[in-house]
Design an enzyme around this catalytic site. Structure first.
Site, PDB file in Angstrom:
ATOM      1  N   PRO A  80       0.906  -1.038   0.008  1.00  0.00           N
ATOM      2  CA  PRO A  80       0.107   0.093   0.062  1.00  0.00           C
ATOM      3  C   PRO A  80       0.953   1.407   0.000  1.00  0.00           C
ATOM      4  O   PRO A  80       1.791   1.407   0.771  1.00  0.00           O
ATOM      5  CB  PRO A  80      -0.897   0.044   1.410  1.00  0.00           C
ATOM      6  CG  PRO A  80      -0.481  -1.486   1.954  1.00  0.00           C
ATOM      7  CD  PRO A  80       0.626  -2.126   1.226  1.00  0.00           C
ATOM      8  N   GLY A  82       2.226   5.085   0.838  1.00  0.00           N
ATOM      9  CA  GLY A  82       1.852   5.871   1.776  1.00  0.00           C
ATOM     10  C   GLY A  82       1.549   5.172   3.240  1.00  0.00           C
ATOM     11  O   GLY A  82       1.214   5.848   4.085  1.00  0.00           O
ATOM     12  N   GLY A  84       3.956   3.640   4.890  1.00  0.00           N
ATOM     13  CA  GLY A  84       5.370   3.416   5.716  1.00  0.00           C
ATOM     14  C   GLY A  84       6.062   2.377   5.478  1.00  0.00           C
ATOM     15  O   GLY A  84       6.986   1.896   6.363  1.00  0.00           O
ATOM     16  N   LEU A  85       5.603   1.227   4.384  1.00  0.00           N
ATOM     17  CA  LEU A  85       6.126   0.182   4.004  1.00  0.00           C
ATOM     18  C   LEU A  85       7.253   0.091   3.089  1.00  0.00           C
ATOM     19  O   LEU A  85       7.542  -0.738   2.737  1.00  0.00           O
ATOM     20  CB  LEU A  85       5.153  -1.067   4.124  1.00  0.00           C
ATOM     21  CG  LEU A  85       4.194  -1.210   5.230  1.00  0.00           C
ATOM     22  CD1 LEU A  85       2.908  -2.004   4.942  1.00  0.00           C
ATOM     23  CD2 LEU A  85       4.777  -1.676   6.658  1.00  0.00           C
ATOM     24  N   GLY A  86       7.634   1.212   2.341  1.00  0.00           N
ATOM     25  CA  GLY A  86       8.651   1.238   1.809  1.00  0.00           C
ATOM     26  C   GLY A  86       8.414   1.189   0.279  1.00  0.00           C
ATOM     27  O   GLY A  86       9.028   0.718  -0.654  1.00  0.00           O
ATOM     28  N   SER A  87       7.058   1.662  -0.198  1.00  0.00           N
ATOM     29  CA  SER A  87       6.523   1.619  -1.411  1.00  0.00           C
ATOM     30  C   SER A  87       7.597   2.306  -2.544  1.00  0.00           C
ATOM     31  O   SER A  87       7.780   1.575  -3.538  1.00  0.00           O
ATOM     32  CB  SER A  87       5.051   1.731  -1.559  1.00  0.00           C
ATOM     33  OG  SER A  87       4.845   2.947  -1.467  1.00  0.00           O
ATOM     34  N   SER A  88       7.936   3.602  -2.111  1.00  0.00           N
ATOM     35  CA  SER A  88       8.725   4.168  -2.997  1.00  0.00           C
ATOM     36  C   SER A  88       9.926   3.754  -3.205  1.00  0.00           C
ATOM     37  O   SER A  88      10.603   3.482  -4.440  1.00  0.00           O
ATOM     38  CB  SER A  88       8.628   5.743  -2.745  1.00  0.00           C
ATOM     39  OG  SER A  88       9.154   5.881  -1.435  1.00  0.00           O
ATOM     40  N   ALA A  89      10.621   3.207  -2.054  1.00  0.00           N
ATOM     41  CA  ALA A  89      11.912   2.565  -2.501  1.00  0.00           C
ATOM     42  C   ALA A  89      11.911   1.444  -3.432  1.00  0.00           C
ATOM     43  O   ALA A  89      12.839   0.972  -4.164  1.00  0.00           O
ATOM     44  CB  ALA A  89      12.508   2.082  -0.873  1.00  0.00           C
ATOM     45  N   ASP A 130      15.632   2.781   3.354  1.00  0.00           N
ATOM     46  CA  ASP A 130      14.606   1.967   2.802  1.00  0.00           C
ATOM     47  C   ASP A 130      15.275   1.460   1.377  1.00  0.00           C
ATOM     48  O   ASP A 130      14.953   0.216   1.183  1.00  0.00           O
ATOM     49  CB  ASP A 130      13.473   3.007   2.183  1.00  0.00           C
ATOM     50  CG  ASP A 130      12.659   3.317   3.302  1.00  0.00           C
ATOM     51  OD1 ASP A 130      13.132   3.387   4.563  1.00  0.00           O
ATOM     52  OD2 ASP A 130      11.500   3.893   3.362  1.00  0.00           O
TER      53      ASP A 130
END
Ligand code: PMV
Length: 308
Positions: A80, A82, A84-89, A130
């Site tokens: 998901p 936004g 905080g689980l590092g999706s953008s990284a 990240d």
């Protein structure tokens, strides 16, 4: 066509304090993003024209790693955004790796360096936590000091980080996503204001730094009781730093009876919390009953890899 996937992450100990040169411990999780690159008539993402604003990380990844004719990037995400689980990284790492692999093969260290540059450019400021965790997988200790298991060292201006491997035993974690997307930048700024004005805040940062090292020792010994106690202490220190949220508090409290410990993970102010447990079903139910979205995750997973 070249396809790579990269995992998301959870920060087990040390968020925010890592901004002040303290160590942090992050674990790769089994939610992955896949990026597939191939030739196209125009630069595009999932067959739609690429827009710098909408596809900030992918577009910056191309700027960093690609020189050549137009390509299309197809992405599939199980993280998901936004949360905080590092999706953008993970999107950055998988995209950079797929681009590099399309030209031959990729070296994880080169991917980690380029992916950090991309995040730093898009976010204005970032730590390599990240991107290095998504690249290497397993567990990653970020530290100002060189420790055993050094993978690489990343420098930016005055700042530098040593990135180390950490073995991760089998541990049961449930993520509780609040559904509230809180941007990292303002929360980092909020903590900074407090740190500049309060002795207690500076003491909290110092104590979090110690917790990380105690946590690394506990994870090496697979001491779940100790890990849980340290998580709860880290959580209350993060609350002291002003990055808690009533929903996070509700989720953490609801997990306590069924877990070794729980804490917010990442920037806070919403986002996600994590609970360490042998009873993921009860924890998931507690999170759901408190209005959160439970996600049972495996930790210590493989880093970036080629697919097919
Ligand atoms: O927003 P997240 O989950 O990537 O966490 C940010 C972690 C911070 O320590 C708050 C910031 C940072 O750059 O390390």
């Amino acid at each position: 066509m070249t396809k790579c996937s990269a995992p998301g992450k959870m920060i087990l100990f040390g968020e925010h304090a890592v901004v002040y040169g303290k160590p942090a411990l992050a674990l790769a999780i089994d939610l992955r993003i896949t990026a597939e690159v191939g030739p196209a008539d125009q630069y595009s993402v999932n067959r739609h024209p690429m827009k710098k604003r909408h596809h900030a990380y992918i577009s910056a990844s191309l700027d960093e790693a690609w020189r050549g004719p137009p390509i299309n990037v197809d992405t599939v995400s199980r993280i998901p955004s936004g949360s905080g689980l590092g999706s953008s990284a993970a999107v950055t790492v998988s995209c950079v790796a797929a681009i590099m692999a399309s030209k031959g093969r990729f070296e994880p260290e080169a991917v980690a360096r380029k992916a950090f540059e991309v995040e730093n450019k898009v976010q204005g400021m970032a730590s390599p936590t990240d991107t290095s965790t998504s690249t290497h997988g397993h567990g990653v200790i970020v530290s100002p000091d060189r420790l055993d298991g050094l993978l690489w060292r990343i420098e930016k201006g005055e700042r530098s980080w040593n990135i180390h491997h950490c073995d991760v035993p089998k541990l049961g974690f449930v993520v509780g996503y609040t559904g509230i997307n809180a941007a990292t930048g303002p929360l980092v700024a909020k903590v900074n204001k407090l740190v500049n004005s309060s002795d207690d805040a500076r003491k909290a940062i110092d104590r979090i730094g110690e917790i990380v090292l105690e946590g690394v020792d506990a994870i090496r010994k697979n001491d779940k009781k100790r890990l849980g106690t340290l998580m709860l202490e880290n959580h209350s220190l993060l609350n002291q730093l002003g990055v808690g949220h009533p929903t996070l508090e509700k989720l953490v409290d609801s997990c306590r009876p069924h877990s070794y410990g729980a804490k917010l993970t990442g920037a806070g102010g919403g986002g996600s919390m994590i609970a360490l447990t042998d009873d993921p079903e009860s924890v998931s139910k507690a999170i759901r009953d408190s209005g959160g979205e439970p996600i049972v995750v495996e930790v210590g997973c493989e880093g970036v890899r080629m697919e097919e």
